[in-house]
Write a protein that holds these residues in place. Sequence first.
Motif, PDB file in Angstrom:
ATOM      1  N   GLU A  61       0.610 -39.541 -55.281  1.00  0.00           N
ATOM      2  CA  GLU A  61       1.829 -40.338 -55.209  1.00  0.00           C
ATOM      3  C   GLU A  61       3.031 -39.486 -55.600  1.00  0.00           C
ATOM      4  O   GLU A  61       2.933 -38.601 -56.456  1.00  0.00           O
ATOM      5  CB  GLU A  61       1.729 -41.552 -56.136  1.00  0.00           C
TER       6      GLU A  61
ATOM      7  N   SER B  44       7.749 -39.440 -55.632  1.00  0.00           N
ATOM      8  CA  SER B  44       9.009 -40.173 -55.512  1.00  0.00           C
ATOM      9  C   SER B  44       9.923 -39.449 -54.534  1.00  0.00           C
ATOM     10  O   SER B  44       9.962 -38.215 -54.509  1.00  0.00           O
ATOM     11  CB  SER B  44       9.700 -40.279 -56.873  1.00  0.00           C
TER      12      SER B  44
ATOM     13  N   SER C 159      13.916 -40.151 -52.264  1.00  0.00           N
ATOM     14  CA  SER C 159      15.057 -41.041 -52.055  1.00  0.00           C
ATOM     15  C   SER C 159      15.769 -40.686 -50.763  1.00  0.00           C
ATOM     16  O   SER C 159      15.603 -39.597 -50.214  1.00  0.00           O
ATOM     17  CB  SER C 159      16.041 -40.944 -53.228  1.00  0.00           C
TER      18      SER C 159
ATOM     19  N   THR D   6       3.588 -46.986 -49.069  1.00  0.00           N
ATOM     20  CA  THR D   6       4.754 -47.150 -49.932  1.00  0.00           C
ATOM     21  C   THR D   6       4.415 -48.198 -50.983  1.00  0.00           C
ATOM     22  O   THR D   6       4.238 -49.378 -50.667  1.00  0.00           O
ATOM     23  CB  THR D   6       5.983 -47.594 -49.124  1.00  0.00           C
ATOM     24  N   SER D   7       4.294 -47.760 -52.236  1.00  0.00           N
ATOM     25  CA  SER D   7       3.895 -48.680 -53.299  1.00  0.00           C
ATOM     26  C   SER D   7       5.091 -49.333 -53.987  1.00  0.00           C
ATOM     27  O   SER D   7       4.940 -50.364 -54.653  1.00  0.00           O
ATOM     28  CB  SER D   7       3.053 -47.947 -54.346  1.00  0.00           C
ATOM     29  N   TRP D   8       6.269 -48.730 -53.830  1.00  0.00           N
ATOM     30  CA  TRP D   8       7.460 -49.302 -54.445  1.00  0.00           C
ATOM     31  C   TRP D   8       8.688 -48.808 -53.701  1.00  0.00           C
ATOM     32  O   TRP D   8       8.729 -47.664 -53.238  1.00  0.00           O
ATOM     33  CB  TRP D   8       7.568 -48.895 -55.914  1.00  0.00           C
ATOM     34  N   ALA D   9       9.687 -49.672 -53.552  1.00  0.00           N
ATOM     35  CA  ALA D   9      10.965 -49.278 -52.960  1.00  0.00           C
ATOM     36  C   ALA D   9      12.069 -50.049 -53.656  1.00  0.00           C
ATOM     37  O   ALA D   9      11.915 -51.241 -53.956  1.00  0.00           O
ATOM     38  CB  ALA D   9      10.989 -49.556 -51.457  1.00  0.00           C
TER      39      ALA D   9
ATOM     40  N   GLU E 196      16.602 -50.387 -54.130  1.00  0.00           N
ATOM     41  CA  GLU E 196      17.935 -50.053 -53.638  1.00  0.00           C
ATOM     42  C   GLU E 196      18.729 -49.354 -54.737  1.00  0.00           C
ATOM     43  O   GLU E 196      18.617 -49.696 -55.916  1.00  0.00           O
ATOM     44  CB  GLU E 196      18.681 -51.314 -53.200  1.00  0.00           C
TER      45      GLU E 196
ATOM     46  N   ARG F  57      18.041 -45.516 -51.049  1.00  0.00           N
ATOM     47  CA  ARG F  57      16.813 -46.187 -51.465  1.00  0.00           C
ATOM     48  C   ARG F  57      15.920 -45.182 -52.186  1.00  0.00           C
ATOM     49  O   ARG F  57      15.951 -43.982 -51.897  1.00  0.00           O
ATOM     50  CB  ARG F  57      16.065 -46.780 -50.261  1.00  0.00           C
TER      51      ARG F  57
ATOM     52  N   TYR G 105      11.868 -44.533 -53.358  1.00  0.00           N
ATOM     53  CA  TYR G 105      10.512 -44.922 -52.956  1.00  0.00           C
ATOM     54  C   TYR G 105       9.463 -44.214 -53.805  1.00  0.00           C
ATOM     55  O   TYR G 105       9.665 -43.070 -54.239  1.00  0.00           O
ATOM     56  CB  TYR G 105      10.239 -44.516 -51.507  1.00  0.00           C
ATOM     57  N   SER G 106       8.352 -44.891 -53.991  1.00  0.00           N
ATOM     58  CA  SER G 106       7.113 -44.258 -54.434  1.00  0.00           C
ATOM     59  C   SER G 106       6.144 -44.332 -53.261  1.00  0.00           C
ATOM     60  O   SER G 106       5.842 -45.427 -52.772  1.00  0.00           O
ATOM     61  CB  SER G 106       6.517 -44.971 -55.655  1.00  0.00           C
ATOM     62  N   ILE G 107       5.690 -43.176 -52.805  1.00  0.00           N
ATOM     63  CA  ILE G 107       4.866 -43.087 -51.592  1.00  0.00           C
ATOM     64  C   ILE G 107       3.611 -42.284 -51.905  1.00  0.00           C
ATOM     65  O   ILE G 107       3.642 -41.343 -52.709  1.00  0.00           O
ATOM     66  CB  ILE G 107       5.663 -42.418 -50.446  1.00  0.00           C
TER      67      ILE G 107
END
Length: 244
Positions: free
Chosen positions: A75, A77, A79, A91-94, A96, A231, A233-235
Amino acid sequence: MTAEPLVWKPNPTLGDPILDNPTWASLSGPHERFAHRQGLAARYLSEVSPFVALSDASDPQAWQDAALLIGPGEEFSISGDDVVPPPGWKTSWAGEGVQLVDVSLTKVVDPEAISLTAADVPEMLDLVERTKPGPFRPRTVELGGYLGYRFQGKLIAMAGRRLHPIGWTEISAVCTDPDFRGRGLAAKLVSAVGAGIEADGDRVFLHASVTNLNAIALYESIGFKLRQLTRFYSITVPARLSGG
């Protein structure tokens, strides 16, 4: 009654285009010493920052390079306003965010603000854990310019530098112990960190979550203006890439 949603009015004419992809501009520029790089992808050393950057998020080759750089199942991070991972990437988290640039910040050296170093990291990590300003790792302090305030020996507020595209430096990790909020400490630290950035010949920018309305209001009140929305993201890299 439901409150009216905020209307954000980005102004991309503020700053300059290098701020469109500041993490890549940092890792391929002034922060190369903190970077691992594979072709069109780069990442900070894991103890410095969790962020990964792509030279162009629309280029499939950049994602292939990211997979080689990061490793299967890992995983990370990232942006940007144009991040669309390939099929199979989770994508575990997104969230703004906003990017703001300094247009009229008063930058003043504060003799009461102490320089923070590696020796202060345990307290810095504790303050970050309690206030959640964003990612901060054991070696983040090496990005430089960290200042703080102590009360009766305890670290109660801090701020420092993070991203460093050519000509710009981001102020980050602005946080204050909840028991000491409302005293203007964050504004004073931003001013003092900004003074150091200006002395080094750079301009100031920063990021904040769109949900952190108090912080955004503070930054706007001391001389920052919205440049763009972004944005975060955690991917996760697929455990097995297609064709692999």
